[in-house]
Write a protein that holds these residues in place. Structure first.
Motif, PDB file in Angstrom:
ATOM      1  N   SER A 197      12.775  44.184   3.299  1.00  0.00           N
ATOM      2  CA  SER A 197      11.547  44.937   3.045  1.00  0.00           C
ATOM      3  C   SER A 197      10.688  44.227   2.005  1.00  0.00           C
ATOM      4  CB  SER A 197      11.878  46.352   2.552  1.00  0.00           C
ATOM      5  OG  SER A 197      10.701  46.999   2.102  1.00  0.00           O
ATOM      6  N   LEU A 198       9.466  43.857   2.410  1.00  0.00           N
ATOM      7  CA  LEU A 198       8.563  43.203   1.461  1.00  0.00           C
ATOM      8  C   LEU A 198       8.212  44.130   0.301  1.00  0.00           C
ATOM      9  CD1 LEU A 198       6.092  41.278   3.808  1.00  0.00           C
ATOM     10  CD2 LEU A 198       7.822  40.306   2.295  1.00  0.00           C
ATOM     11  N   GLU A 199       8.084  45.415   0.593  1.00  0.00           N
ATOM     12  CA  GLU A 199       7.697  46.358  -0.468  1.00  0.00           C
ATOM     13  C   GLU A 199       8.894  46.714  -1.342  1.00  0.00           C
ATOM     14  OE1 GLU A 199       5.444  48.583  -2.947  1.00  0.00           O
ATOM     15  OE2 GLU A 199       4.743  47.258  -1.357  1.00  0.00           O
ATOM     16  N   SER A 200       9.945  47.254  -0.738  1.00  0.00           N
ATOM     17  CA  SER A 200      11.077  47.759  -1.518  1.00  0.00           C
ATOM     18  C   SER A 200      11.905  46.659  -2.157  1.00  0.00           C
ATOM     19  CB  SER A 200      11.981  48.615  -0.627  1.00  0.00           C
ATOM     20  OG  SER A 200      11.309  49.772  -0.198  1.00  0.00           O
ATOM     21  N   ASP A 201      12.256  45.640  -1.374  1.00  0.00           N
ATOM     22  CA  ASP A 201      13.171  44.601  -1.854  1.00  0.00           C
ATOM     23  C   ASP A 201      12.457  43.472  -2.586  1.00  0.00           C
ATOM     24  OD1 ASP A 201      15.360  45.929  -0.600  1.00  0.00           O
ATOM     25  OD2 ASP A 201      14.768  45.040   1.308  1.00  0.00           O
ATOM     26  N   ILE A 202      11.413  42.941  -1.978  1.00  0.00           N
ATOM     27  CA  ILE A 202      10.772  41.749  -2.525  1.00  0.00           C
ATOM     28  C   ILE A 202       9.854  42.091  -3.696  1.00  0.00           C
ATOM     29  CG2 ILE A 202       9.320  39.750  -2.015  1.00  0.00           C
ATOM     30  CD1 ILE A 202      12.195  39.872  -0.684  1.00  0.00           C
ATOM     31  N   ARG A 203       8.886  42.955  -3.468  1.00  0.00           N
ATOM     32  CA  ARG A 203       7.983  43.295  -4.565  1.00  0.00           C
ATOM     33  C   ARG A 203       8.710  44.064  -5.663  1.00  0.00           C
ATOM     34  NH1 ARG A 203       4.408  43.827  -0.027  1.00  0.00           N
ATOM     35  NH2 ARG A 203       2.777  42.234  -0.139  1.00  0.00           N
ATOM     36  N   GLY A 204       9.669  44.896  -5.284  1.00  0.00           N
ATOM     37  CA  GLY A 204      10.439  45.635  -6.292  1.00  0.00           C
ATOM     38  C   GLY A 204      11.220  44.709  -7.181  1.00  0.00           C
ATOM     39  N   ALA A 205      11.918  43.734  -6.576  1.00  0.00           N
ATOM     40  CA  ALA A 205      12.699  42.774  -7.368  1.00  0.00           C
ATOM     41  C   ALA A 205      11.799  41.881  -8.203  1.00  0.00           C
ATOM     42  CB  ALA A 205      13.568  41.933  -6.440  1.00  0.00           C
ATOM     43  N   GLN A 206      10.670  41.456  -7.628  1.00  0.00           N
ATOM     44  CA  GLN A 206       9.748  40.614  -8.382  1.00  0.00           C
ATOM     45  C   GLN A 206       9.218  41.343  -9.614  1.00  0.00           C
ATOM     46  OE1 GLN A 206       6.850  39.319  -5.438  1.00  0.00           O
ATOM     47  NE2 GLN A 206       7.869  37.343  -5.255  1.00  0.00           N
ATOM     48  N   ALA A 207       8.983  42.643  -9.466  1.00  0.00           N
ATOM     49  CA  ALA A 207       8.499  43.431 -10.602  1.00  0.00           C
ATOM     50  C   ALA A 207       9.533  43.491 -11.717  1.00  0.00           C
ATOM     51  CB  ALA A 207       8.139  44.844 -10.146  1.00  0.00           C
ATOM     52  N   ALA A 208      10.814  43.308 -11.359  1.00  0.00           N
ATOM     53  CA  ALA A 208      11.885  43.281 -12.354  1.00  0.00           C
ATOM     54  C   ALA A 208      12.179  41.862 -12.829  1.00  0.00           C
ATOM     55  CB  ALA A 208      13.152  43.907 -11.759  1.00  0.00           C
ATOM     56  N   GLY A 209      11.387  40.887 -12.360  1.00  0.00           N
ATOM     57  CA  GLY A 209      11.565  39.499 -12.798  1.00  0.00           C
ATOM     58  C   GLY A 209      12.656  38.744 -12.067  1.00  0.00           C
ATOM     59  N   ILE A 210      13.045  39.236 -10.885  1.00  0.00           N
ATOM     60  CA  ILE A 210      14.162  38.658 -10.131  1.00  0.00           C
ATOM     61  C   ILE A 210      13.633  37.764  -9.012  1.00  0.00           C
ATOM     62  CG2 ILE A 210      16.093  39.217  -8.590  1.00  0.00           C
ATOM     63  CD1 ILE A 210      16.387  41.846 -10.190  1.00  0.00           C
ATOM     64  N   ARG A 211      14.255  36.595  -8.839  1.00  0.00           N
ATOM     65  CA  ARG A 211      13.914  35.709  -7.729  1.00  0.00           C
ATOM     66  C   ARG A 211      14.312  36.368  -6.416  1.00  0.00           C
ATOM     67  NH1 ARG A 211      16.504  31.617  -4.933  1.00  0.00           N
ATOM     68  NH2 ARG A 211      18.355  31.513  -6.262  1.00  0.00           N
ATOM     69  N   THR A 212      13.527  36.125  -5.359  1.00  0.00           N
ATOM     70  CA  THR A 212      13.726  36.850  -4.113  1.00  0.00           C
ATOM     71  C   THR A 212      13.830  35.929  -2.904  1.00  0.00           C
ATOM     72  OG1 THR A 212      11.328  37.107  -3.867  1.00  0.00           O
ATOM     73  CG2 THR A 212      12.519  38.915  -4.936  1.00  0.00           C
ATOM     74  N   VAL A 213      14.573  36.412  -1.909  1.00  0.00           N
ATOM     75  CA  VAL A 213      14.663  35.762  -0.603  1.00  0.00           C
ATOM     76  C   VAL A 213      14.418  36.838   0.446  1.00  0.00           C
ATOM     77  CG1 VAL A 213      16.110  34.485   1.015  1.00  0.00           C
ATOM     78  CG2 VAL A 213      16.351  34.080  -1.449  1.00  0.00           C
ATOM     79  N   TRP A 214      13.391  36.617   1.279  1.00  0.00           N
ATOM     80  CA  TRP A 214      13.020  37.599   2.294  1.00  0.00           C
ATOM     81  C   TRP A 214      13.679  37.272   3.617  1.00  0.00           C
ATOM     82  CZ3 TRP A 214       8.214  37.511   5.778  1.00  0.00           C
ATOM     83  CH2 TRP A 214       8.102  38.720   6.487  1.00  0.00           C
ATOM     84  N   LEU A 215      14.453  38.220   4.155  1.00  0.00           N
ATOM     85  CA  LEU A 215      14.998  38.114   5.498  1.00  0.00           C
ATOM     86  C   LEU A 215      13.936  38.657   6.450  1.00  0.00           C
ATOM     87  CD1 LEU A 215      17.427  37.416   7.317  1.00  0.00           C
ATOM     88  CD2 LEU A 215      18.204  39.782   7.022  1.00  0.00           C
ATOM     89  N   LYS A 216      13.288  37.771   7.184  1.00  0.00           N
ATOM     90  CA  LYS A 216      12.115  38.134   7.983  1.00  0.00           C
ATOM     91  C   LYS A 216      12.544  38.746   9.309  1.00  0.00           C
ATOM     92  CE  LYS A 216       9.268  35.089   9.814  1.00  0.00           C
ATOM     93  NZ  LYS A 216       8.238  34.039   9.946  1.00  0.00           N
TER      94      LYS A 216
END
Length: 257
Positions: A197-216
């Motif tokens: 999820s771009l919203e829940s997983d990616i943007r949420g983790a980025q807001a916490a300063g965490i590096r992210t990998v999106w499973l498309k």
């Protein structure tokens, strides 16, 4: 895959955080099979294209699931209204009892198609062989998500399991990520989050300063891709590439890097 000196030589995170639904558990496949079986039981729905069924169900699921997570609806109420809204979008009216019965049949058919995202089991085994710490961060009820982990046979891979019902906040709220970091005794720059999820997983983790990998899992969302994240296409079948992106996505640059 055995431990590999190539990965050992890379600068790796100390832990990998995974979403559950449609990252490890193949919810798309399960729901698709349930909807196909459902459409065969109802003449009005037999000629409706599967993507339309999926879209209508997804709309009802997302709307009512959030209300359930907030405590505005009980699980039973959410399930009943989900079926009522789904069928209602095709001008079919259901009573509460009929909706619950439809949901029960739908869940039975979904469970018959219960499986991991392709390659997910291998990725988890690879990470365990590399002695990587792992955690789950997921939105839903505790009973639902623990049952999925057990049914998939992967519950023992995870040192920490943070579920929104138990934590008290849902993704994309950074708080659920911060709580997970505290449970792991790690900092944001020491972990990577993998999710669909771009919203829940990616943007949420980025807001916490965490590096992210999106499973498309949904290619149509590509245009909404935030900059600077790694991408894994569709599933984990390309084990080497997927593992490289999780452990250090700079090993293979993506257009957003």
């Amino acid at each position: 895959m055995a431990k590999d000196s190539h990965y050992r030589s890379m600068e790796r995170p100390k832990a990998v955080l995974f979403d559950l639904d449609d990252t490890l558990y193949d919810h798309l496949h399960s729901a698709r099979q349930g909807l196909i079986a459902l459409s065969r039981r109802h003449p009005t729905l037999r000629d409706v294209p599967v993507p339309v069924l999926e879209e209508r169900y997804s709309q009802a699921l997302e709307k009512l699931h959030l209300q359930m997570l907030r405590g505005d609806l009980t699980q039973t109420e959410a399930r009943s209204r989900r079926m009522q809204e789904f069928f209602g979008s095709f001008q079919i009216r259901l009573t509460h009892d009929a909706a619950i019965a439809e949901h029960s049949r739908f869940r039975h058919d979904c469970d018959r198609a219960f499986e991991l995202v392709q390659g997910a089991g291998e990725i988890l085994r690879c990470l365990r062989e590399l002695e990587m710490r792992m955690a789950i961060i997921t939105n839903n009820l505790v009973s639902e998500q623990i049952s999925k982990l057990k049914q998939l046979g992967i519950e023992n891979y995870f040192e920490v399991v943070s579920i929104s019902e138990e934590v008290g906040v849902s993704k994309p709220d950074p708080k659920i990520f911060e709580i997970t970091l505290n449970r792991l005794a790690l900092q944001a720059n020491e972990v990577v989050m993998v999710g669909d999820s771009l919203e829940s997983d990616i943007r949420g983790a980025q807001a916490a300063g965490i590096r992210t990998v999106w499973l498309k899992r949904r290619p149509e969302l590509q245009g909404q891709l935030p900059p600077g994240i790694a991408v894994i296409e569709s599933d984990f079948l390309k084990h080497e590439e997927s593992l490289a992106r999780i452990l250090n996505h700079r090993a293979k640059a993506t257009p957003g890097d």
